[in-house]
Motif scaffolding. Structure first.
Motif, PDB file in Angstrom:
ATOM      1  N   LEU A  83      36.460  -7.323  22.571  1.00  0.00           N
ATOM      2  CA  LEU A  83      37.586  -7.920  23.292  1.00  0.00           C
ATOM      3  C   LEU A  83      38.768  -6.950  23.339  1.00  0.00           C
ATOM      4  O   LEU A  83      39.409  -6.785  24.379  1.00  0.00           O
ATOM      5  N   ARG A  84      39.031  -6.301  22.225  1.00  0.00           N
ATOM      6  CA  ARG A  84      40.113  -5.313  22.193  1.00  0.00           C
ATOM      7  C   ARG A  84      39.813  -4.167  23.158  1.00  0.00           C
ATOM      8  O   ARG A  84      40.685  -3.720  23.905  1.00  0.00           O
ATOM      9  N   GLN A  85      38.568  -3.713  23.155  1.00  0.00           N
ATOM     10  CA  GLN A  85      38.170  -2.607  24.045  1.00  0.00           C
ATOM     11  C   GLN A  85      38.277  -3.027  25.503  1.00  0.00           C
ATOM     12  O   GLN A  85      38.743  -2.250  26.350  1.00  0.00           O
ATOM     13  N   ASP A 157      46.079 -14.629  30.966  1.00  0.00           N
ATOM     14  CA  ASP A 157      47.486 -14.913  31.275  1.00  0.00           C
ATOM     15  C   ASP A 157      48.417 -14.264  30.255  1.00  0.00           C
ATOM     16  O   ASP A 157      49.463 -13.716  30.614  1.00  0.00           O
ATOM     17  N   ALA A 158      48.037 -14.329  28.982  1.00  0.00           N
ATOM     18  CA  ALA A 158      48.895 -13.796  27.925  1.00  0.00           C
ATOM     19  C   ALA A 158      49.062 -12.280  28.024  1.00  0.00           C
ATOM     20  O   ALA A 158      50.106 -11.742  27.650  1.00  0.00           O
ATOM     21  N   THR A 159      48.051 -11.614  28.542  1.00  0.00           N
ATOM     22  CA  THR A 159      48.103 -10.148  28.634  1.00  0.00           C
ATOM     23  C   THR A 159      48.534  -9.647  30.010  1.00  0.00           C
ATOM     24  O   THR A 159      48.585  -8.433  30.233  1.00  0.00           O
ATOM     25  N   SER A 160      48.844 -10.540  30.928  1.00  0.00           N
ATOM     26  CA  SER A 160      49.167 -10.137  32.298  1.00  0.00           C
ATOM     27  C   SER A 160      50.373  -9.202  32.356  1.00  0.00           C
ATOM     28  O   SER A 160      50.468  -8.369  33.269  1.00  0.00           O
ATOM     29  N   ASN A 172      56.112   2.202  31.634  1.00  0.00           N
ATOM     30  CA  ASN A 172      56.484   3.490  31.048  1.00  0.00           C
ATOM     31  C   ASN A 172      57.689   3.386  30.119  1.00  0.00           C
ATOM     32  O   ASN A 172      58.267   4.404  29.727  1.00  0.00           O
ATOM     33  N   THR A 173      58.052   2.174  29.751  1.00  0.00           N
ATOM     34  CA  THR A 173      59.206   1.995  28.872  1.00  0.00           C
ATOM     35  C   THR A 173      58.826   2.299  27.428  1.00  0.00           C
ATOM     36  O   THR A 173      57.663   2.141  27.034  1.00  0.00           O
ATOM     37  N   PRO A 174      59.790   2.733  26.614  1.00  0.00           N
ATOM     38  CA  PRO A 174      59.508   3.028  25.203  1.00  0.00           C
ATOM     39  C   PRO A 174      58.979   1.781  24.482  1.00  0.00           C
ATOM     40  O   PRO A 174      59.434   0.668  24.717  1.00  0.00           O
ATOM     41  N   GLY A 175      58.029   1.976  23.609  1.00  0.00           N
ATOM     42  CA  GLY A 175      57.498   0.874  22.836  1.00  0.00           C
ATOM     43  C   GLY A 175      56.432   0.063  23.530  1.00  0.00           C
ATOM     44  O   GLY A 175      55.936  -0.925  22.979  1.00  0.00           O
ATOM     45  N   GLU A 176      56.041   0.489  24.739  1.00  0.00           N
ATOM     46  CA  GLU A 176      55.055  -0.271  25.512  1.00  0.00           C
ATOM     47  C   GLU A 176      53.698  -0.326  24.799  1.00  0.00           C
ATOM     48  O   GLU A 176      53.075  -1.383  24.692  1.00  0.00           O
ATOM     49  N   ASP A 177      53.251   0.806  24.287  1.00  0.00           N
ATOM     50  CA  ASP A 177      51.956   0.850  23.610  1.00  0.00           C
ATOM     51  C   ASP A 177      51.969   0.007  22.337  1.00  0.00           C
ATOM     52  O   ASP A 177      51.006  -0.704  22.032  1.00  0.00           O
ATOM     53  N   ALA A 178      53.069   0.080  21.608  1.00  0.00           N
ATOM     54  CA  ALA A 178      53.180  -0.697  20.370  1.00  0.00           C
ATOM     55  C   ALA A 178      53.192  -2.193  20.666  1.00  0.00           C
ATOM     56  O   ALA A 178      52.581  -2.987  19.939  1.00  0.00           O
ATOM     57  N   ALA A 179      53.862  -2.578  21.741  1.00  0.00           N
ATOM     58  CA  ALA A 179      53.925  -3.990  22.110  1.00  0.00           C
ATOM     59  C   ALA A 179      52.547  -4.512  22.495  1.00  0.00           C
ATOM     60  O   ALA A 179      52.169  -5.641  22.149  1.00  0.00           O
ATOM     61  N   PHE A 180      51.788  -3.689  23.205  1.00  0.00           N
ATOM     62  CA  PHE A 180      50.441  -4.081  23.607  1.00  0.00           C
ATOM     63  C   PHE A 180      49.537  -4.225  22.381  1.00  0.00           C
ATOM     64  O   PHE A 180      48.794  -5.206  22.252  1.00  0.00           O
ATOM     65  N   GLN A 182      50.427  -4.875  19.371  1.00  0.00           N
ATOM     66  CA  GLN A 182      50.863  -6.046  18.608  1.00  0.00           C
ATOM     67  C   GLN A 182      50.330  -7.336  19.220  1.00  0.00           C
ATOM     68  O   GLN A 182      49.905  -8.254  18.500  1.00  0.00           O
ATOM     69  N   LEU A 183      50.318  -7.399  20.547  1.00  0.00           N
ATOM     70  CA  LEU A 183      49.801  -8.589  21.212  1.00  0.00           C
ATOM     71  C   LEU A 183      48.302  -8.740  20.956  1.00  0.00           C
ATOM     72  O   LEU A 183      47.820  -9.844  20.691  1.00  0.00           O
ATOM     73  N   LEU A 184      47.559  -7.645  21.008  1.00  0.00           N
ATOM     74  CA  LEU A 184      46.123  -7.710  20.733  1.00  0.00           C
ATOM     75  C   LEU A 184      45.865  -8.185  19.310  1.00  0.00           C
ATOM     76  O   LEU A 184      44.975  -9.015  19.070  1.00  0.00           O
ATOM     77  N   ASP A 185      46.645  -7.691  18.365  1.00  0.00           N
ATOM     78  CA  ASP A 185      46.500  -8.124  16.972  1.00  0.00           C
ATOM     79  C   ASP A 185      46.744  -9.626  16.856  1.00  0.00           C
ATOM     80  O   ASP A 185      46.018 -10.336  16.145  1.00  0.00           O
ATOM     81  N   LEU A 186      47.762 -10.101  17.560  1.00  0.00           N
ATOM     82  CA  LEU A 186      48.107 -11.517  17.506  1.00  0.00           C
ATOM     83  C   LEU A 186      47.003 -12.380  18.112  1.00  0.00           C
ATOM     84  O   LEU A 186      46.619 -13.415  17.549  1.00  0.00           O
ATOM     85  N   LEU A 187      46.468 -11.952  19.256  1.00  0.00           N
ATOM     86  CA  LEU A 187      45.408 -12.708  19.912  1.00  0.00           C
ATOM     87  C   LEU A 187      44.153 -12.777  19.042  1.00  0.00           C
ATOM     88  O   LEU A 187      43.533 -13.838  18.892  1.00  0.00           O
ATOM     89  N   LEU A 188      43.785 -11.657  18.465  1.00  0.00           N
ATOM     90  CA  LEU A 188      42.580 -11.622  17.640  1.00  0.00           C
ATOM     91  C   LEU A 188      42.770 -12.411  16.347  1.00  0.00           C
ATOM     92  O   LEU A 188      41.836 -13.063  15.870  1.00  0.00           O
TER      93      LEU A 188
END
Length: 205
Positions: A83-85, A157-160, A172-180, A182-188
């Protein structure tokens, strides 16, 4: 080109090249026929209208977009990692299309705006892929017991925020990768089965 050698595949390839060079305004049956060196009647024998031709071009493009996602969804990777992949691949594909090929993406977006049925089919296919992964996780015990179909829609919907082109200005905003991440960790974490805490023994009085 000899009409006898004309196939739907050749027509679609020519239509895609016309789109790539000239944009959606030139993706008419006449334009494609001229690019192939045949009469527009020859093209109409394979595609009944300009709409049918454009829908077929868009459908082919979307099928190529989701092909790598299909491979992930049906792989034997453990469901949490799968799912993460899958979600990471969806995000990367959209980023590469929107940010890496903006003009071409805008062209196909123009086609999509007039092809809601085709786009709807595409989204349903993506939801089906997520559902496959979730159902596999429930079956293996990696995920708690949930309604796989409803959960797939919730995850999409949550990842849209990270894959919907309308939000590309934030990609391209700072912290975008970290936010993504974090969301994957939360969903899993939300899908992980909960275990009851060990019962404490009563102390001797």
């Amino acid at each position: 080109m000899n009409d006898s050698a004309l196939t739907p595949e050749r027509i679609l390839a020519a239509a895609e090249e016309v789109l790539r060079r000239y944009g959606p305004g030139k993706a008419t049956v006449v334009d494609v026929a001229q690019a192939l060196g045949v009469s527009h009647g020859s093209v109409y024998r394979h595609f009944a209208s300009k709409v049918a031709l454009r829908d077929a071009v868009l459908r082919g493009w979307l099928e190529r977009v989701r092909a790598p996602l299909d491979a992930i969804a049906t792989s034997r990777t453990a469901p949490p990692a799968r799912l993460r992949q899958w979600l990471t691949a969806l995000r990367d594909i959209k980023r590469n299309k929107v940010l890496g090929e903006p003009e071409l993406f805008a062209t196909y977006s123009a086609l999509a705006a007039d092809a809601r049925e085709v786009v709807g089919e595409h989204v349903e296919h993506l939801l089906g892929q997520i559902e496959t992964i979730v159902a596999a996780g429930v079956k293996s015990g990696d995920f708690r017991k949930v309604d796989a179909q409803a959960t797939a829609l919730a995850i999409f919907d949550a990842t849209s925020r990270f894959h919907y082109p309308g939000m590309a200005h934030l990609w391209n905003t700072p912290g975008e990768d970290a936010a993504f991440a974090q969301l994957l960790d939360l969903l899993l974490a939300g899908l992980t089965p909960t275990t009851a805490p060990p019962r404490r023994r009563k102390s001797a009085s």
